[in-house]
Motif scaffolding. Structure first.
Motif, PDB file in Angstrom:
ATOM      1  N   ALA A 162       0.843  -1.207   0.000  1.00  0.00           N
ATOM      2  CA  ALA A 162       0.000   0.000   0.000  1.00  0.00           C
ATOM      3  C   ALA A 162       0.876   1.255   0.000  1.00  0.00           C
ATOM      4  N   ALA A 163       1.965   1.228   0.770  1.00  0.00           N
ATOM      5  CA  ALA A 163       2.870   2.378   0.808  1.00  0.00           C
ATOM      6  C   ALA A 163       3.525   2.586  -0.555  1.00  0.00           C
ATOM      7  N   LEU A 164       3.871   1.503  -1.239  1.00  0.00           N
ATOM      8  CA  LEU A 164       4.454   1.621  -2.580  1.00  0.00           C
ATOM      9  C   LEU A 164       3.447   2.220  -3.558  1.00  0.00           C
ATOM     10  N   VAL A 165       2.184   1.810  -3.442  1.00  0.00           N
ATOM     11  CA  VAL A 165       1.134   2.372  -4.306  1.00  0.00           C
ATOM     12  C   VAL A 165       0.974   3.858  -4.021  1.00  0.00           C
ATOM     13  N   ARG A 166       0.938   4.234  -2.720  1.00  0.00           N
ATOM     14  CA  ARG A 166       0.805   5.650  -2.354  1.00  0.00           C
ATOM     15  C   ARG A 166       2.010   6.447  -2.863  1.00  0.00           C
ATOM     16  N   ALA A 167       3.205   5.887  -2.748  1.00  0.00           N
ATOM     17  CA  ALA A 167       4.409   6.574  -3.217  1.00  0.00           C
ATOM     18  C   ALA A 167       4.373   6.765  -4.731  1.00  0.00           C
ATOM     19  N   ALA A 168       3.922   5.744  -5.453  1.00  0.00           N
ATOM     20  CA  ALA A 168       3.818   5.864  -6.919  1.00  0.00           C
ATOM     21  C   ALA A 168       2.789   6.924  -7.288  1.00  0.00           C
ATOM     22  N   HIS A 169       1.676   6.952  -6.557  1.00  0.00           N
ATOM     23  CA  HIS A 169       0.647   7.975  -6.816  1.00  0.00           C
ATOM     24  C   HIS A 169       1.198   9.373  -6.522  1.00  0.00           C
ATOM     25  N   SER A 170       1.925   9.504  -5.423  1.00  0.00           N
ATOM     26  CA  SER A 170       2.523  10.802  -5.076  1.00  0.00           C
ATOM     27  C   SER A 170       3.526  11.233  -6.141  1.00  0.00           C
ATOM     28  N   GLN A 171       4.321  10.307  -6.628  1.00  0.00           N
ATOM     29  CA  GLN A 171       5.291  10.624  -7.690  1.00  0.00           C
ATOM     30  C   GLN A 171       4.566  11.076  -8.954  1.00  0.00           C
ATOM     31  N   SER A 172       3.475  10.402  -9.270  1.00  0.00           N
ATOM     32  CA  SER A 172       2.689  10.767 -10.445  1.00  0.00           C
ATOM     33  C   SER A 172       2.115  12.166 -10.287  1.00  0.00           C
ATOM     34  N   GLN A 173       1.582  12.470  -9.102  1.00  0.00           N
ATOM     35  CA  GLN A 173       1.043  13.809  -8.846  1.00  0.00           C
ATOM     36  C   GLN A 173       2.149  14.854  -8.912  1.00  0.00           C
ATOM     37  N   LEU A 174       3.312  14.536  -8.390  1.00  0.00           N
ATOM     38  CA  LEU A 174       4.436  15.476  -8.427  1.00  0.00           C
ATOM     39  C   LEU A 174       4.843  15.755  -9.871  1.00  0.00           C
ATOM     40  N   ARG A 175       4.934  14.721 -10.691  1.00  0.00           N
ATOM     41  CA  ARG A 175       5.288  14.921 -12.103  1.00  0.00           C
ATOM     42  C   ARG A 175       4.230  15.760 -12.819  1.00  0.00           C
TER      43      ARG A 175
END
Length: 186
Positions: free
Chosen positions: A45-58
């Motif tokens: 779940a943390a990896l999914v949240r981190a990927a989502h955060s990275q996507s939002q940052l990009r």
């Protein structure tokens, strides 16, 4: 027999103790396995949240870059418009100066013609000359009035152009401030 019974009881107690210990270890193993599965789930779940955060940052970085590019384009357009307004204001100021000069010349001509007409009308011998000079005076006054009107129009145009230039410079300053804040955000 008692020794055998005692040994058998002791073995049974040891086996019971081993079974109890084994049961306790199995329970601990099951708890540890459950905790490991929970930790694995939390990690996923943390990896999914981190990927989502990275996507939002990009996405935010792309949006900021697009906004900065738009601000650059707007700034460039405003700078070009300000240069055009500056050139128009300078041209209008030059035209006003030229018209002022022509108006002054016409004023001098009118004054000279007026004096000439007055001087000749006192002499009484050249009525035709007076009529001619009066016509020239009227024509010069008409030219003077036309030039005066044109001068006022040019002055109004120059003032409007100057006001437009000031508005453009203010908009340019605002665009530069917005660009600086966008660049600071990026």
């Amino acid at each position: 027999l008692d020794a055998r019974e005692a040994a058998a009881r002791e073995r049974m107690q040891m086996e019971a103790s081993h079974l109890s210990e084994l049961s306790s270890l199995r329970a601990q193993l099951q708890r540890a396995s459950g905790e490991a599965e929970a930790a694995t789930g939390e990690r996923a779940a943390a990896l999914v949240r981190a990927a989502h955060s990275q996507s939002q940052l990009r996405a935010a970085e792309r949006a900021a870059a697009a906004a900065a590019a738009e601000a650059d384009t707007r700034r460039d357009g405003l700078e070009e418009e300000a240069r055009g307004a500056r050139a128009e204001a300078e041209a209008a100021a030059a035209e006003v100066a030229r018209l002022n000069s022509v108006l002054n010349e016409r004023g001098v001509q009118v004054a000279i013609l007026t004096e000439t007409v007055e001087a000749m009308s006192g002499g009484g011998d050249a009525e035709a000359r007076i009529a001619s000079l009066s016509a020239q005076l009227s024509a010069a006054q008409a030219v003077q009035a036309r030039l005066s009107r044109r001068l006022h129009e040019q002055q109004a145009a120059a003032e409007a152009s100057l006001a437009h230039r000031r508005r453009l410079e203010a908009a340019l300053a605002e665009a530069r401030g917005g660009e600086r804040s966008l660049r600071a955000e990026v």
